[in-house]
Write a protein that holds these residues in place. Structure first.
Motif, mmCIF file in Angstrom:
data_model
loop_
_atom_site.group_PDB
_atom_site.id
_atom_site.type_symbol
_atom_site.label_atom_id
_atom_site.label_comp_id
_atom_site.label_asym_id
_atom_site.label_seq_id
_atom_site.Cartn_x
_atom_site.Cartn_y
_atom_site.Cartn_z
ATOM 1 N N TYR A 38 1.310 4.484 -8.848
ATOM 2 C CA TYR A 38 1.420 3.192 -9.687
ATOM 3 C C TYR A 38 0.924 3.402 -11.022
ATOM 4 C CZ TYR A 38 2.213 -1.636 -11.494
ATOM 5 O OH TYR A 38 2.204 -2.400 -11.894
ATOM 6 N N ASP A 39 1.001 3.195 -11.888
ATOM 7 C CA ASP A 39 -0.003 3.334 -12.343
ATOM 8 C C ASP A 39 -1.024 1.855 -13.311
ATOM 9 O OD1 ASP A 39 -1.007 4.543 -15.223
ATOM 10 O OD2 ASP A 39 -0.254 4.278 -16.267
ATOM 11 N N ASN A 40 -0.213 0.848 -12.782
ATOM 12 C CA ASN A 40 -0.477 -1.034 -13.326
ATOM 13 C C ASN A 40 -0.450 -1.141 -14.219
ATOM 14 O OD1 ASN A 40 -2.222 -0.785 -10.477
ATOM 15 N ND2 ASN A 40 -3.783 0.804 -11.075
ATOM 16 N N PHE A 41 0.835 -0.728 -15.388
ATOM 17 C CA PHE A 41 0.987 -1.468 -15.779
ATOM 18 C C PHE A 41 2.097 -1.597 -15.869
ATOM 19 C CE2 PHE A 41 2.154 -0.245 -21.081
ATOM 20 C CZ PHE A 41 1.220 -0.430 -21.525
ATOM 21 N N TYR A 42 2.369 -2.871 -15.434
ATOM 22 C CA TYR A 42 3.533 -3.811 -15.511
ATOM 23 C C TYR A 42 4.339 -3.102 -14.463
ATOM 24 C CZ TYR A 42 0.620 -4.745 -18.973
ATOM 25 O OH TYR A 42 -0.547 -5.366 -19.526
ATOM 26 N N ARG A 43 5.972 -3.925 -14.559
ATOM 27 C CA ARG A 43 6.663 -3.170 -14.120
ATOM 28 C C ARG A 43 7.793 -1.832 -13.846
ATOM 29 N NH1 ARG A 43 7.930 -9.265 -14.481
ATOM 30 N NH2 ARG A 43 6.803 -10.496 -12.858
ATOM 31 N N ILE A 44 7.329 -1.304 -14.061
ATOM 32 C CA ILE A 44 7.888 0.195 -14.805
ATOM 33 C C ILE A 44 7.543 1.146 -13.429
ATOM 34 C CG2 ILE A 44 9.279 1.682 -16.448
ATOM 35 C CD1 ILE A 44 9.993 -1.277 -16.974
ATOM 36 N N PHE A 45 7.673 2.463 -12.999
ATOM 37 C CA PHE A 45 7.834 2.604 -11.454
ATOM 38 C C PHE A 45 8.430 4.247 -11.887
ATOM 39 C CE2 PHE A 45 8.566 -1.394 -11.174
ATOM 40 C CZ PHE A 45 6.940 -1.649 -10.434
ATOM 41 N N TRP A 46 8.109 4.891 -13.002
ATOM 42 C CA TRP A 46 8.881 6.096 -12.591
ATOM 43 C C TRP A 46 8.130 7.077 -12.629
ATOM 44 C CZ3 TRP A 46 9.599 4.249 -18.891
ATOM 45 C CH2 TRP A 46 8.257 3.808 -18.813
ATOM 46 N N ASN A 47 6.767 7.050 -12.301
ATOM 47 C CA ASN A 47 6.835 8.303 -11.941
ATOM 48 C C ASN A 47 5.592 7.524 -10.549
ATOM 49 O OD1 ASN A 47 6.892 9.448 -13.706
ATOM 50 N ND2 ASN A 47 4.838 8.863 -14.761
ATOM 51 N N SER A 48 6.344 6.234 -9.836
ATOM 52 C CA SER A 48 5.729 6.497 -8.650
ATOM 53 C C SER A 48 6.788 6.531 -7.339
ATOM 54 C CB SER A 48 5.940 4.484 -8.515
ATOM 55 O OG SER A 48 4.980 3.971 -10.040
ATOM 56 N N TRP A 49 6.186 6.594 -5.826
ATOM 57 C CA TRP A 49 6.972 7.601 -5.030
ATOM 58 C C TRP A 49 6.150 5.477 -3.759
ATOM 59 C CZ3 TRP A 49 3.096 9.845 -7.163
ATOM 60 C CH2 TRP A 49 2.223 10.419 -6.085
ATOM 61 N N LEU A 50 7.462 5.926 -2.749
ATOM 62 C CA LEU A 50 7.044 5.066 -1.828
ATOM 63 C C LEU A 50 5.973 6.250 -0.756
ATOM 64 C CD1 LEU A 50 9.647 3.329 -1.743
ATOM 65 C CD2 LEU A 50 7.787 2.309 -1.810
ATOM 66 N N ALA A 51 4.686 6.529 -0.212
ATOM 67 C CA ALA A 51 4.245 7.086 1.145
ATOM 68 C C ALA A 51 5.291 7.110 2.424
ATOM 69 C CB ALA A 51 3.239 6.032 1.133
ATOM 70 N N PRO A 52 5.531 8.218 3.150
ATOM 71 C CA PRO A 52 6.101 7.995 3.779
ATOM 72 C C PRO A 52 5.346 6.640 5.020
ATOM 73 C CG PRO A 52 5.787 9.907 3.955
ATOM 74 C CD PRO A 52 4.986 8.895 2.848
ATOM 75 N N PRO A 72 0.496 -1.364 0.051
ATOM 76 C CA PRO A 72 0.282 0.216 -0.110
ATOM 77 C C PRO A 72 0.861 1.270 0.513
ATOM 78 C CG PRO A 72 -0.683 -1.537 1.612
ATOM 79 C CD PRO A 72 0.311 -1.962 1.355
ATOM 80 N N ARG A 73 2.493 1.212 0.749
ATOM 81 C CA ARG A 73 3.354 1.862 0.230
ATOM 82 C C ARG A 73 2.939 3.059 -1.316
ATOM 83 N NH1 ARG A 73 8.880 1.249 2.569
ATOM 84 N NH2 ARG A 73 8.302 3.844 2.182
ATOM 85 N N LEU A 74 3.042 1.852 -1.951
ATOM 86 C CA LEU A 74 3.379 2.741 -3.433
ATOM 87 C C LEU A 74 2.260 3.236 -3.526
ATOM 88 C CD1 LEU A 74 5.512 1.930 -5.778
ATOM 89 C CD2 LEU A 74 3.813 -0.090 -6.248
ATOM 90 N N LYS A 75 2.480 4.173 -3.904
ATOM 91 C CA LYS A 75 1.501 4.646 -4.996
ATOM 92 C C LYS A 75 1.867 5.554 -6.159
ATOM 93 C CE LYS A 75 -0.196 5.664 -1.011
ATOM 94 N NZ LYS A 75 -2.154 4.513 0.163
#
Length: 522
Positions: free
Chosen positions: A508-522, A503-506
């Motif tokens: 995330y575009d639900n498009f497989y395993r790439i995360f360049w616009n994702s971040w981790l909530a504190p 749930p910390r992963l924010k």
């Protein structure tokens, strides 16, 4: 299950699997910069050269590092990436691409037209999709440092989609000179993407770190692999976790933040409030591949017909498919999400089941009871090994013995290609959301299993000559019908994809395993 766009270097591809602009940033709060995301993957990428080794994990890590002239958005539509703008001549034979002028490679060198020409020339020669496209290309030349001209011999309907396909990543020209068939090493794994290689402990983990010189496009709403890339995370660590129990336990205990488990883990993970489970677009075509090559038990078309009649596909799918939310009983080679290519042609053949007739046909084809069938598979993707055992069970019921050889994924692929007549059946799955026939393994397996034909070539040429979507779709129906008549593959089902993550992963575009616009909530 996971998508595998081009599975083997000479015949199949991973096709575009990546992440993109966030769809849910409004509910995730403001992005947080920094931190490390840990991602579990089923196997080591083996290589970061997406021409020499276009496997699934290579493709998904590579899409964080490399870019193409065009990339697919969340609907699998090609969008400009390294291209600023382009023009097409009235006769559809000349494409002129103007490159963005703010792009640099991760070693600081600017992107030039010479890099594009060298990369696409290598794609044409060494990548299966490129080899299929190449006969229609007259030339690819650099007009000036920021202009590339592609000249065709004849109009080609899907050419822009094919320039957005795996294998067309742009590398520095200087790093491509004199490469062996095995491709480049770690020192030349340099792209224009938002993340670069930091470290790689082969077989254990690979770490990417933000490339601070990255210049993003400005579009925010394209998603998929297209548009803006913000690179909020400092690093992304890909951990090799082959065991499914360890993978699920690691998700539940926070050892890794993201994984794509097998389908039989879906229901238990979905019921776990500590894990987010989300379906992904597209899917996999799950297949048994018979060998057409002389010397194989399945070179005779009657043997392939028998295999299709023998397989109890609903029972096999029930045994390996997990939730019915994820398994679609269809013989299509494209996902229902892939509207341009989804077809119901051949469904009558897909649904046939007659073991007694199968035994008779096998005997007529020179494979009587007591014969031995050689199956090559891998447990790097657990489904493949399970299908091989279920194949063994089905064949044993009619008196056919089997020899199963199980390898790691890379060795399996090498075994299939090095000894063309030394195997009878193999188990794979393909990306079912690809955007041209030349990218689709079900249609391009000829160099792997000897299934090429003049009729197939004519239909592929007919598709390429299309001038509109209706013409193209009509030819897709004919191509799928031919696949079921030839039985170049025997499709078991379509599988929908899913990811399970913290749930910390924010973002995330639900498009497989790439995360360049994702971040981790504190």
């Amino acid at each position: 299950m996971r998508r595998l766009p081009l599975l083997i270097p000479i015949a199949l591809l991973l096709a575009g699997c990546a992440g993109g602009a966030t769809q849910n940033s409004g509910t995730d709060g403001p992005p947080v910069r920094g931190g490390n995301l840990t991602v579990a993957v089923p196997t080591d990428p083996q290589s970061l050269d997406m021409v020499a080794n276009p496997g699934q994990v290579t493709a998904q890590i590579g899409n964080m590092m490399y870019e193409k002239l065009f990339e697919v958005d969340r609907d699998f539509t090609a969008r400009p990436m390294l291209v600023d703008n382009y023009t097409t001549s009235q006769d559809r034979l000349v494409y002129t691409f103007t490159l963005r002028k703010d792009v640099t490679f991760q070693d600081g060198n600017p992107l030039t037209a010479a890099d594009v020409v060298a990369s696409l020339d290598r794609w044409r020669k060494a990548h299966r999709t490129g080899q299929l496209v190449s006969p229609d290309i007259d030339s690819i030349t650099a007009g000036d440092p920021h202009t590339v001209q592609l000249r065709l011999k004849r109009p080609r309907y899907p050419i822009i989609d094919e320039l957005a396909s795996p294998g067309t990543e742009i590398y520095e020209a200087k790093n491509l000179a004199g490469l062996p068939a095995t491709g480049f090493g770690q020192d030349k794994a340099i792209g224009t993407g938002p993340y670069k290689l930091k470290s790689w402990d082969i077989g254990q983990q690979l770490v990417l770190q933000r490339y601070d010189g990255y210049k993003s496009r400005s579009e925010q709403d394209w998603g998929g692999q297209a548009g803006a890339k913000h690179a909020y995370l400092d690093t992304v660590t890909y951990k090799v976790v082959a065991d499914q129990d360890a993978l699920v336990n690691g998700l539940q205990t926070g050892q890794w933040d993201h994984a794509m488990p097998t389908n039989d883990q879906y229901e238990s993970l979905k019921a776990n409030p500590a894990v987010v489970v989300h379906n992904l677009p597209g899917g996999n075509e799950n297949v048994i591949i018979p060998n057409f090559t002389k010397g194989s038990r399945f070179a005779d078309p009657r043997a392939r017909q028998a295999l299709n009649l023998l397989l109890d596909k609903p029972a096999i799918n029930a045994a390996t498919g997990g939730s019915k939310d994820l398994t679609i009983e269809t013989g299509a080679f494209a996902s229902p999400d892939n509207k341009s290519f989804y077809s119901t042609a051949g469904e009558d053949v897909y649904r046939q089941h007659d073991p007694a007739r199968a035994k008779q046909l096998l005997a007529e084809a020179g494979v009587p009871a007591g014969s031995t069938v050689h199956i090559v598979t891998t447990n790097s993707y657990p489904e493949f090994g399970k299908w091989a055992v279920l194949l063994q069970d089905e064949l044993s019921k009619i008196g056919i013995q089997t020899k199963i050889d199980t390898y790691d994924f890379a060795t399996m692929l090498g075994t299939l290609t090095k000894d063309p007549a030394g195997w009878d059946l193999t188990t794979l799955f393909f990306d079912s959301a690809l955007t041209s026939p030349a990218q689709m393994p079900a249609l391009t397996l000829g160099t792997l299993n000897g299934s090429s034909s003049a009729e197939l070539d004519a239909l592929l040429a007919q598709f390429n000559a299309s001038t509109n979507a209706d013409q193209a779709k009509s030819t897709v129906d004919k191509l799928q019908d031919l696949t079921w008549r030839q039985l170049s593959v025997i499709t078991l089902s379509q599988s929908r994809l899913y990811a399970a993550y913290s749930p910390r992963l924010k973002g995330y575009d639900n498009f497989y395993r790439i995360f360049w616009n994702s971040w981790l909530a504190p």
